[in-house]
Design a protein around this motif. Structure first.
Motif, mmCIF file in Angstrom:
data_model
loop_
_atom_site.group_PDB
_atom_site.id
_atom_site.type_symbol
_atom_site.label_atom_id
_atom_site.label_comp_id
_atom_site.label_asym_id
_atom_site.label_seq_id
_atom_site.Cartn_x
_atom_site.Cartn_y
_atom_site.Cartn_z
ATOM 1 N N UNK A 64 0.823 -1.202 0.000
ATOM 2 C CA UNK A 64 0.000 0.000 0.000
ATOM 3 C C UNK A 64 0.864 1.261 0.000
ATOM 4 N N UNK A 65 1.844 1.277 0.877
ATOM 5 C CA UNK A 65 2.667 2.481 1.001
ATOM 6 C C UNK A 65 3.411 2.793 -0.286
ATOM 7 N N UNK A 97 -3.129 6.600 -3.348
ATOM 8 C CA UNK A 97 -3.170 7.640 -2.320
ATOM 9 C C UNK A 97 -1.780 8.040 -1.834
ATOM 10 N N UNK A 98 -0.800 7.233 -2.123
ATOM 11 C CA UNK A 98 0.558 7.559 -1.668
ATOM 12 C C UNK A 98 1.431 8.145 -2.766
ATOM 13 N N UNK A 99 0.822 8.522 -3.863
ATOM 14 C CA UNK A 99 1.553 9.255 -4.901
ATOM 15 C C UNK A 99 1.154 10.719 -4.821
ATOM 16 N N UNK A 100 2.090 11.560 -4.439
ATOM 17 C CA UNK A 100 1.822 12.987 -4.300
ATOM 18 C C UNK A 100 2.745 13.736 -5.261
ATOM 19 N N UNK A 101 2.256 14.077 -6.443
ATOM 20 C CA UNK A 101 3.117 14.775 -7.408
ATOM 21 C C UNK A 101 3.684 16.064 -6.832
ATOM 22 N N UNK A 123 7.179 5.200 -7.734
ATOM 23 C CA UNK A 123 6.927 4.802 -9.117
ATOM 24 C C UNK A 123 5.845 5.656 -9.750
ATOM 25 N N UNK A 124 5.063 6.344 -8.919
ATOM 26 C CA UNK A 124 3.925 7.090 -9.440
ATOM 27 C C UNK A 124 2.868 6.149 -10.002
ATOM 28 N N UNK A 125 2.870 4.934 -9.485
ATOM 29 C CA UNK A 125 1.963 3.907 -10.009
ATOM 30 C C UNK A 125 0.573 4.076 -9.396
#
Lengths: 339, 553
Positions: B457-458, B463-467, B476-478
């Protein structure tokens, strides 16, 4: 008859200062030996690709940890398991004293001897070019400051003082870090961060004050010399005085400083590369080789010792050669030379 | 959110209790070496493995992981609380009762007011996990916005008469008990200042107290005179009378010091070039265990050429994981990593989708060898040959070796590859920020506690991709909404059926690897050297070596 008189006059003419200096240098066995060492190392380094291809049979830029070599008819792994109860750790193969892996392998399974020669190419190239560039810049600054005097001298000298006040390695590291992340952008020109021009320019720049100051002093003395005063009185243009009277008399100082600046440049390059901010992997320099060997100092000390010895040899040779050149070119020591 | 640092807290597989205690030996001074201090001593602020290692016998949370060796040291057990709370109101309420008669090292009695104040302090003092771990508590949103005026009045209800604490959540958090056991939920006196305590250690409830600390030289522990053992499994009484930690010695020198009997334990791993020596001459002083830590290459799915699934899969096929194991010291201390959950994590089921003869649909049971032919074919199909690829790696040591190996592989696949080594101090933040356009980076990841969520998850949830942020653990920005749903389902199952939850996480692991947002490389082991006199080395599931249990004559 006329011809023979002319030839006779040539024979009796005393040799020029450069010829005398060369004659003196030839008599200095230490300097000649040092020059020989430098030439030998330079040629050996230039032959690195041939050594890697025809002697070591390896590509020293490609990892080979899973590879093996034939040694005395037996296949030997490049990375060898340590002999212990817990099977802990692997060590790269040590010196084989054969063509392949002569000095052993590094932690990536690459041939240390081949990388030593490739590293020598980069280290010697960078130090030579840095020294040359440094001397050119120092000559320009030193002559301008010393000959023009006044406000030009004040500005240039204070700039040199400021640069001198920053520890040279700290200065070089700072410049390297700045340029390493994104290269150097000069208008339309972009120098990539792994381009050797960057360490060459950085090292040259940081040593400019060290060479410019003695040149400035020499030029200030020359400026008051009788032949310069005479040229001035005759109305010779300043640029011609600089080119014909000042520069030739400063050349000996530049020649003497050359090996010394090159030695310091080699040490600076090695330090920067050791810190990963000089020559960039997978390219090699003696500094990067020492860094590679740092983690193997207990098991395979040769990986760090070999480039270390190469640096010592070159720096020692350059310093001895520099001393020899100083003895040969120093006019104040002419009596010694005449003997 | 987890900090990437090697040698963090981990999982021991199999359990190792070499030098098991013959006769309990109390007293003496335990001497520990560490190359550098970990900065602040504040247990609610520090996010450094060394701090947790050193402060486990100093501070307590309401819950904790069992402090005994073996795979059974899971899940959490009661510590300062008398019970492990069961979720009520569909996971929105957790009720605990605080143990009575526990004192801080300053003599002050522990009360429910201290508990409530400690949770407020998590927000007020700016704990790095305040958002990720405790934002489900009612009122946490306001606390995150305005930490100074944080009250959590709706979220934490206390009753001094019955010694009960009730947590009210805004939404179910399946791992809330685990978060109550995390270091940042350590209970401190209510009077503790609402700022980072820096070099001053606030009073704790554990068997030791830190009495002297100079981050450049040393740290000294004495016994907590008010401590009494309330649960041996939760917080056992300590063995040595004193613990001295000396900072500044490099691992190479630390090995020599321990070999010479000048110190008892070195915090850092034994350096690679000393492994052979300690393995042959000091084998009975070596302890090896497997933390929940692995190294991998993050592939930025938003940066060419890794926008192409085929390229990501190609690199997974091409990587020589055998070489990666060699860089880490060989098979005794590392193993090929072929999936996104490390061995030992709940939900781990071994498989390898990218090795010779395997596909994501038909994975092999384990990694065998690279499949360069398949990799080249995939790259050719992607039409990305000739592109420039820069590998960003933390400078120094094995990361450089790994990066250079990857560079060789990328070159052989037809790319113009280069390596960009940057300081480890800034690498983690640099590679998280999408503005830096990192294509591929070498990273390590470890869990704060044993949980599949900590990895899958992390690292890969939308929800854990913050541009444009340095705080974007999904490097990974996945983002795949379907896989996000699978993760959410697996997390929810944990509240009712852990076996089913683990199976669901294994499915998530496979689904993620099919998309190949990363290249798992190697799972490493910890190799710890102790002195000849050191006894009773207990390695637990969550707390690594139990400092308080080490015995020295």
């Amino acid at each position: 008859m006329t011809h023979s008189t002319s030839a006779s006059a040539q024979d009796t003419r005393p040799p020029g200062p450069w010829r005398m200096a060369l004659r003196s240098l030839r008599r200095n066995r230490s300097a000649v030996f040092s020059l020989g060492v430098l030439v030998f190392l330079a040629i050996a380094s230039l032959l690195a690709p041939y050594y890697a291809r025809y002697v070591a049979h390896t590509d020293p830029f490609v990892s080979n940890v899973a590879g093996s070599i034939m040694l005395n008819g037996q296949e030997v792994d490049i990375m060898q398991p340590n002999d212990n109860l817990l099977h802990l750790g692997l060590s790269p193969i040590g010196p084989t004293w054969h063509g392949s892996y002569l000095l052993g392998a590094d932690s990536q399974g690459r041939d240390v001897a081949a990388r030593l020669l490739y590293g020598g190419r980069n280290s010697l190239l960078i130090s030579f070019c840095s020294a040359a560039l440094c001397l050119v810049l120092a000559a320009v600054v030193g002559i301008a400051a010393g000959f023009c005097g006044g406000i030009v001298d004040i500005i240039l000298s204070r700039m040199m003082d400021i640069m001198w006040s920053v520890p040279v390695y700290l200065f070089a590291i700072s410049l390297s870090i700045v340029t390493l992340s994104d290269g150097l952008h000069l208008g339309p020109f972009i120098i990539e961060s792994d381009n050797l021009i960057l360490p060459i320019c950085i090292i040259a720049l940081v040593y400019v004050p060290y060479a410019a100051r003695p040149i400035r002093g020499r030029v200030m003395a020359l400026r008051e010399a009788e032949f310069v005063m005479a040229a001035r009185c005759l109305g010779v243009p300043r640029w011609r005085i600089v080119l014909q009277d000042i520069l030739p008399n400063v050349t000996s100082t530049l020649v003497v400083l050359g090996p010394l600046i090159m030695a310091m440049s080699l040490l600076a390059e090695s330090a920067l590369s050791f810190l990963s901010i000089g020559v960039q992997a997978p390219a090699a320099s003696w500094g990067t080789l020492i860094q590679d060997g740092e983690g193997l100092i207990y098991t395979r000390p040769m990986v760090a010792i070999a480039p270390g010895l190469a640096i010592v040899a070159v720096v020692l040779a350059l310093n001895i050669l520099g001393d020899g050149l100083r003895d040969a070119l120093d006019v104040r020591d002419a009596s010694h030379r005449e003997q | 959110m987890k900090r990437v640092l090697p040698f963090l807290w981990g999982l021991m597989l199999p359990p190792i209790t070499a030098h098991a205690a013959e006769t309990p030996q109390m007293g003496g001074t335990l001497r520990i070496l560490a190359s550098s201090a970990a900065g602040t001593l504040d247990p609610q602020i520090s996010y450094i493995s060394l701090t947790k290692f050193l402060e486990t016998p100093v501070y307590d949370a309401l819950l904790t992981y069992p402090k005994f060796a073996g795979a059974g040291a899971h899940p959490v057990i009661a510590n300062l609380a008398e019970n492990v709370p069961q979720p009520e109101d569909n996971g929105l309420t957790y009720r605990l009762t605080l143990r009575k008669g526990i004192h801080f090292s300053n003599g002050q009695l522990l009360t429910v007011a201290d508990v409530a104040a400690s949770f407020r302090r998590i927000f007020a003092a700016g704990s790095p996990t305040a958002g990720p771990y405790y934002s489900a508590i009612k009122g946490a949103g306001a606390c995150l916005k305005d930490p100074i005026h944080c009250t959590l009045s709706e979220g934490i209800e206390t009753n001094p008469a019955t010694n009960t604490i009730t947590f009210h959540l805004t939404h179910p958090d399946p791992e809330f008990p685990e978060h109550l056991a995390w270091m940042h939920a350590s209970i401190l006196p209510a009077s503790t200042p609402l700022h980072d305590m820096g070099n001053t250690a606030p009073p704790g409830t554990g068997p030791y107290q830190i009495t002297d600390y100079n981050p450049t030289t040393h740290m000294h522990f004495e016994r907590n005179p008010y401590f009494h053992e309330w649960s041996h499994n939760a917080q056992p009484a300590g063995s040595p009378d004193h613990i001295d930690v000396t900072f500044g010695l490099e691992p190479e020198s630390a090995v020599t010091a321990i070999e010479n009997g000048q110190a008892d334990l070195m915090y850092e791993n034994v350096p690679l070039d000393r492994l052979g020596e300690v393995g042959s001459k000091y084998a009975d002083q070596v302890h090896i265990f497997t933390p929940l830590l692995y190294y991998y290459a993050t592939l930025n799915v938003n940066e060419p050429p890794f926008t192409s699934l085929k390229v990501r899969q190609a690199l997974n096929y091409a990587v020589n994981r055998h070489a990666m194991v060699i860089y880490d010291g060989g098979s005794a201390v590392a193993s090929p990593q072929c999936q996104l959950l490390p061995e030992g994590t709940p939900g781990y089921e071994r498989f390898c989708a990218y090795t010779a003869g395997a596909t994501p649909q038909n994975p092999a049971p384990q990694w065998v060898k690279p499949d360069m032919e398949k990799a080249r074919q995939l790259v050719q199909e992607s039409g990305t040959q000739g592109m420039r690829v820069t590998i960003v790696t933390p400078s120094g040591g094995k990361s450089d070796n790994t990066a250079l190996d990857l560079r060789s592989i990328l070159e052989s696949l037809g790319y113009k590859a280069s390596v960009h080594s940057i300081s480890p101090a800034i690498h983690f933040n640099f590679v998280q920020n999408s503005d830096n356009h990192v294509q591929i980076s070498i990273s390590g990841w470890n869990a704060d506690y044993p949980s599949a969520t900590s990895f899958l998850d992390t690292l890969f949830a939308c929800s854990n991709f913050h541009p444009h942020s340095d705080n974007s653990p999904n490097m990974s920005g996945f983002c795949d909404p379907h896989i996000d749903d699978m993760m959410h389902h697996a997390a929810q199952l944990a509240q009712t059926d852990r076996t089913a939850s683990n199976a669901a996480w294994a499915q998530v692991d496979r689904a993620l690897m099919a998309q190949a947002p990363a290249v798992p490389l190697v799972q490493t082991k910890r190799v710890v050297l102790v002195s000849k006199r050191t006894r009773n080395v207990i390695i637990t599931l969550n707390d690594e070596i139990l400092l308080s249990q080490l015995q020295v004559p």
